[in-house]
Every structure is written in C-alpha cells, then in structure tokens.
Design a protein around this motif. Sequence first.
Motif, short mmCIF file in Angstrom:
data_model
loop_
_atom_site.label_atom_id
_atom_site.label_comp_id
_atom_site.label_asym_id
_atom_site.label_seq_id
_atom_site.Cartn_x
_atom_site.Cartn_y
_atom_site.Cartn_z
N VAL A 265 3.07 6.89 -3.33
CA VAL A 265 2.93 6.78 -1.88
C VAL A 265 2.41 5.40 -1.49
CG1 VAL A 265 1.68 7.64 0.14
CG2 VAL A 265 2.65 9.25 -1.48
N PHE A 266 1.39 4.93 -2.17
CA PHE A 266 0.84 3.62 -1.82
C PHE A 266 1.82 2.50 -2.11
CE2 PHE A 266 -1.73 -0.19 -2.78
CZ PHE A 266 -2.36 -0.34 -1.55
N VAL A 267 2.50 2.57 -3.26
CA VAL A 267 3.49 1.55 -3.61
C VAL A 267 4.66 1.60 -2.62
CG1 VAL A 267 5.16 0.83 -5.36
CG2 VAL A 267 2.84 1.47 -6.03
N CYS A 268 5.07 2.80 -2.23
CA CYS A 268 6.13 2.94 -1.23
C CYS A 268 5.72 2.26 0.08
CB CYS A 268 6.42 4.42 -0.99
SG CYS A 268 7.60 4.76 0.33
N ALA A 269 4.49 2.47 0.52
CA ALA A 269 4.02 1.86 1.75
C ALA A 269 4.01 0.34 1.65
CB ALA A 269 2.61 2.37 2.08
N CYS A 270 3.54 -0.20 0.52
CA CYS A 270 3.52 -1.65 0.34
C CYS A 270 4.94 -2.23 0.30
CB CYS A 270 2.78 -2.00 -0.95
SG CYS A 270 1.00 -1.68 -0.90
N THR A 271 5.87 -1.47 -0.29
CA THR A 271 7.26 -1.92 -0.36
C THR A 271 7.90 -1.94 1.02
OG1 THR A 271 7.41 -0.97 -2.59
CG2 THR A 271 9.47 -1.55 -1.51
#
Length: 418
Positions: A265-271
């Motif tokens: 979820v966090f990596v998705c948001a940063c992407t």
Amino acid sequence: MADAGPIVFAAAGVATLAAALLPRLLNKAPVSMPMVFLAAGALTFAVIDPLPDPDPVRHSSVVLHLTELCVIISLMGAGLALNRPVGWRRWSTTWRLLGITMPLTMVAVAVLGWSVLGFGVAGAVLLAAALAPTDPVLATEVQVAEPADNTDDPEDSDDEARFALTSEAGLNDGLAFPFTYLAIALATTPGDWLPHWLAVDVVWRLAAGLLVGMGTGWLLRKLFFAAPSEKFRLAKHAEGFVALAAVFLAYGVAELANGYGFVAVFVCACTIRAGERSHGYHRVLHQYVEQVERLLTVVVIFLLGGAVATGLFAGIGWREILVALSILLVVRPLAGLIGLAKGRTGPRERVVVSFFGVRGVGSVFYVAYALESAHFLEEGSMWRIVGLVVVGSIVIHGITATPVMRFLDRKRETVASP
C-alpha cells in the motif's frame, strides 16, 4: 438493560462532528485529537452501562480487522503526502531510521520484555515487533500535511523532520511484520523455523509486497493521468474515493500473493505520487483518505479509551510502567540519536525525530494478529504493556507535538529569512 443501539448512533454522530471540528479547534493547543477521544471513550464507557464490552482479548478478531483497515488507509495517505522523490540520498534519513534506529529499538524492547517483564523468547520478540514501528495513524501532528502542488523542488517542500517521521512510519509498519512472524514461529515451531522464516517471511513476502505495490501503483497512475480516453482518465474527474480502490487493490493482491500488504500500500501510494507530481489530483486523493482515516482513528481510540476504563490495565504493576516509560522516553530517543548521528538532519531536527517515535494503532494490530495466529503465555501482559505504551504515547506526544513543531518551524523560518 436498555437498548444500546440509539446510544451508539447518537455517539457516532457526535464523534463524527467532533472529528471534523477538533483539528481546527486544537490547531494551536497542546492537545491532540486522539487525546480527546481517548478521554471521551474512557468517560463514556465508565458512565454509560449498556455499551458493548470493548475488551480486546475477547474481541481480538474485531480489533484485528478494524486496526488493519485503519493502518492501510493511513499508509496510503502517508505515501501520497510525500513530495520528495524516492532516492538513496534524498531518503537517507529514512534509511538510517529503518536500518539503525528500528533494529536497535527492537533489541532494547526485547531485552526489557525478557529481563524486566519476564517474557519468554517468543513473547519478547512479539513485544519488540509490536512496539518498534512508529505509527502513521496517530502522528499526523508531526508528519507531512498534504501533497504540494506546482512545487519546483519537491525536496525542499518537505522539512526534514516531518519528512523523516512520515516516510519512516510508512515503511516500518510493514518491516515489523517479519519479526511478528518470527515470534509466531518461535511460539509454534521452535525447533525448525529459520529456513522458512528467511525464505518466505523475509525474502518472499517483502519482495512480493514491493513488486505488487509498484505494479498496482504504476497501473493506477497510468489510469489516473494517461488513459487513452478522457472518460477513463480519473484525474480529470477529481474522484477522491478512488484512493480507496488503490488501497484495497494493492493490499488485496499483495496478501493473495503472500506478500506484505502494508508494504504494498505504501509503495503503491509513492508510485502514484511519482506520476504527474505537481498535479492537483494528488491532493484530492489525499484529502479523501485523510477524512476516512480520521473517522477510523476516532473509532479505534474511542474503543481504546473504553477498554482502559473497563479493565485493560487491571493488575498492572510498576514493572510495566517502568518498561513503558523507558520505551517512550529512553529507548526510542537514544536509538534515534544514534541512527541519525552525522546525517543530514540538524541537531534540533535530530532530537525531534528521535523523540517523536509515536506508537499507536499499528502496535495494537500486530499484537492482535500474533495472538490470533499462535498461543502466547503472556497474552494478558502483552495487551497491558502495549496498551500502556500506546496510551502513554498519545498523552506524551499529544501534549508536546504542537509546541515542539511550532518551535521547529520558527527556527527554520528564522534561518531561511535574510
């Protein structure tokens, strides 16, 4: 006994209104919204009799899923708020907190659990895993507020202290999961856990979470900003609730792949944030996530206050109080100062980042998850000490966050002014 339904609905209405008003009313006061709802929950459950029992031991499954939802929503908000592109040098403070401060904190907490509280090895590891990560849910006063639009230099738009606390909270919630699985393995298969733990719980689950987060973020970013038809280009329509689709998609796919959904979820948001970085749609997504997160936080903290009022701390002794204060006031600050030594943070920022190791909803989730997965002899003690640390963090960090961050902002403005 009277029906509790009308009371619950009325309380929900009051709480929702309060969640909208309190951030503005408390903007300059040394009081945080979680402090208010913690007290409100304790008072409500102490005075009104027919309310449901909020005991986390009896309702661990409800606690698990409620805190899980709260954390993943908050992780999306944290990732969307960060203006600074991911990079080794740009995120050097974050890597120090994750690579030095977090391991040191875990070792110290495990030693305290084993030596002072008398926990077994599995219980001490679980205590360390639950209390090592900082919390993206309760730390809003010391984190990046929202995405910046039309910024020429994204790195300069986030001050180092807020950026470090936001990015740390976004990543270390997921990085605590391998050690939660380690505690579960020690409690269930103490003789043959190492190969499976390294191969699956560390390597595979982290890699899957990272890859799923990047993949879903890239696909959604294309859909938001570069879809071939404007009907599908969601950034044109400013639909904020689509942020929930990103949360649930990244988390669900990662969990189906036996990866860490928190990381995804966090990596998705940063992407997603990396695409069209100055586009105003990032702010629309973040604002919607922030509102949902605030409502969930109210529920969780209100119930925590109720649990405190109805016996969560029954039987607590001086050892638990000593350990809780040590974790909040000694272990995290010292580990933070060691991890950030000779880094890019100034002396004031270093002290602030080290002190504000907020513990909260993520800690409650990890305890609930582990206790649902394995039997720990220290179950009652585990809930008491984690609850005490979370309540202590809400109070101590809630009182100090506003004046400390305002002081830091004034000093930074003074240095920046000609």
